[in-house]
Motif scaffolding. Structure first.
Motif, PDB file in Angstrom:
ATOM      1  N   SER A  27       4.077  -0.711   9.240  1.00 39.19           N
ATOM      2  CA  SER A  27       4.539  -1.905   9.947  1.00 39.19           C
ATOM      3  C   SER A  27       5.980  -2.254   9.591  1.00 39.19           C
ATOM      4  CB  SER A  27       3.606  -3.096   9.668  1.00 39.19           C
ATOM      5  OG  SER A  27       3.615  -3.428   8.305  1.00 39.19           O
ATOM      6  N   LEU A  28       6.343  -2.156   8.321  1.00 40.08           N
ATOM      7  CA  LEU A  28       7.723  -2.440   7.942  1.00 40.08           C
ATOM      8  C   LEU A  28       8.656  -1.337   8.416  1.00 40.08           C
ATOM      9  CD1 LEU A  28       7.230  -3.927   4.380  1.00 40.08           C
ATOM     10  CD2 LEU A  28       7.721  -5.139   6.496  1.00 40.08           C
ATOM     11  N   GLY A  29       8.138  -0.101   8.489  1.00 36.06           N
ATOM     12  CA  GLY A  29       8.920   1.005   9.021  1.00 36.06           C
ATOM     13  C   GLY A  29       9.295   0.786  10.477  1.00 36.06           C
ATOM     14  N   ILE A  30       8.391   0.193  11.229  1.00 39.03           N
ATOM     15  CA  ILE A  30       8.698  -0.129  12.630  1.00 39.03           C
ATOM     16  C   ILE A  30       9.881  -1.082  12.687  1.00 39.03           C
ATOM     17  CG2 ILE A  30       7.864  -1.325  14.699  1.00 39.03           C
ATOM     18  CD1 ILE A  30       5.121  -0.120  14.147  1.00 39.03           C
ATOM     19  N   GLY A  31       9.859  -2.091  11.819  1.00 34.64           N
ATOM     20  CA  GLY A  31      10.955  -3.055  11.798  1.00 34.64           C
ATOM     21  C   GLY A  31      12.290  -2.412  11.472  1.00 34.64           C
ATOM     22  N   ILE A  32      12.294  -1.523  10.492  1.00 33.37           N
ATOM     23  CA  ILE A  32      13.527  -0.817  10.138  1.00 33.37           C
ATOM     24  C   ILE A  32      13.928   0.128  11.260  1.00 33.37           C
ATOM     25  CG2 ILE A  32      14.542   0.897   8.563  1.00 33.37           C
ATOM     26  CD1 ILE A  32      14.366  -1.835   7.317  1.00 33.37           C
ATOM     27  N   GLY A  33      12.954   0.815  11.835  1.00 34.44           N
ATOM     28  CA  GLY A  33      13.233   1.747  12.921  1.00 34.44           C
ATOM     29  C   GLY A  33      13.823   1.068  14.139  1.00 34.44           C
ATOM     30  N   GLY A 166       4.567  -4.183  14.909  1.00 37.48           N
ATOM     31  CA  GLY A 166       4.607  -4.115  13.458  1.00 37.48           C
ATOM     32  C   GLY A 166       3.671  -5.079  12.767  1.00 37.48           C
ATOM     33  N   GLU A 167       3.477  -6.245  13.318  1.00 40.19           N
ATOM     34  CA  GLU A 167       2.644  -7.259  12.694  1.00 40.19           C
ATOM     35  C   GLU A 167       1.182  -6.828  12.642  1.00 40.19           C
ATOM     36  OE1 GLU A 167       3.319 -10.737  14.993  1.00 40.19           O
ATOM     37  OE2 GLU A 167       5.471 -10.674  14.680  1.00 40.19           O
ATOM     38  N   TYR A 168       0.721  -6.095  13.612  1.00 41.10           N
ATOM     39  CA  TYR A 168      -0.680  -5.702  13.673  1.00 41.10           C
ATOM     40  C   TYR A 168      -1.028  -4.679  12.599  1.00 41.10           C
ATOM     41  CZ  TYR A 168      -0.490  -8.143  18.096  1.00 41.10           C
ATOM     42  OH  TYR A 168      -0.312  -9.084  19.055  1.00 41.10           O
TER      43      TYR A 168
END
Length: 186
Positions: A27-33, A166-168
């Protein structure tokens, strides 16, 4: 025969927990991506996350084994409570909508901060698993593999996905840990 069944059950439990912990990296990787990241940085960051997902639970398991000898039979309940708290915190954080901290993920410091932030949960789970005398090598290898894999998947997906996904991932991981906490208590 019974030993094989117990080993299979332990393996399944460790796989599910490793996947749940990897969800945080995902989920945090999505945010960085979503910020934009090069493939070379994805590989470096994921390798560091995998390493932290090995070191943090290892330190936690050593701590948990020590605590287990001090607490005796109470250790199972303490481990269940820790997993409940950890899972509940992950669910709460995802519902509250905490944004990924803004930092430069391309620097060594940024990569270390990011890897620590997604691996700190592994330390707490390691404490719980140390109280149960889980197979240390198997546990840390599974955690490292899934932490690295899920971060790669999250970073790659983040390049192509919307920010609401990402939150899910974190909420799902929290529900799994919370459920295992309940199972350890009852």
């Amino acid at each position: 025969m019974m030993e094989t069944g117990m080993h299979t059950g332990q393996l399944l439990t460790l796989l599910i927990i490793a996947l749940a912990l990897g969800m945080d990296a995902f989920s945090l990787g999505i945010g960085i991506g979503l910020k934009g990241i090069r493939l070379r940085d994805i590989i470096k960051l994921s390798a560091i996350i995998a390493l932290f997902h090995i070191l943090m639970p290892l330190m936690g398991m050593v701590t948990g084994q020590y605590v287990s000898t001090l607490l005796g039979g109470v250790a199972t309940h303490v481990a269940g409570i820790l997993l409940l708290l950890l899972g509940g915190h992950m669910i709460y954080s995802s519902l509250r909508g905490e944004a990924v901290q803004s930092f430069d993920h391309r620097t060594v410091w940024g990569m270390l901060v990011f890897a620590l932030s997604v691996s700190i949960d592994s330390f707490s789970v390691g404490i719980s698993l140390g109280m149960f005398a889980a197979d240390v090598l198997l546990t840390v290898l599974l955690f490292g593999f899934f932490g690295g894999l899920m971060s790669i998947l999250g970073l790659m997906l983040g390049r192509r996905a919307s920010s609401s996904l990402g939150e899910y991932g974190e909420a799902c991981g929290g529900v799994i840990l919370f459920t295992f906490g309940l199972l350890f208590l009852f």
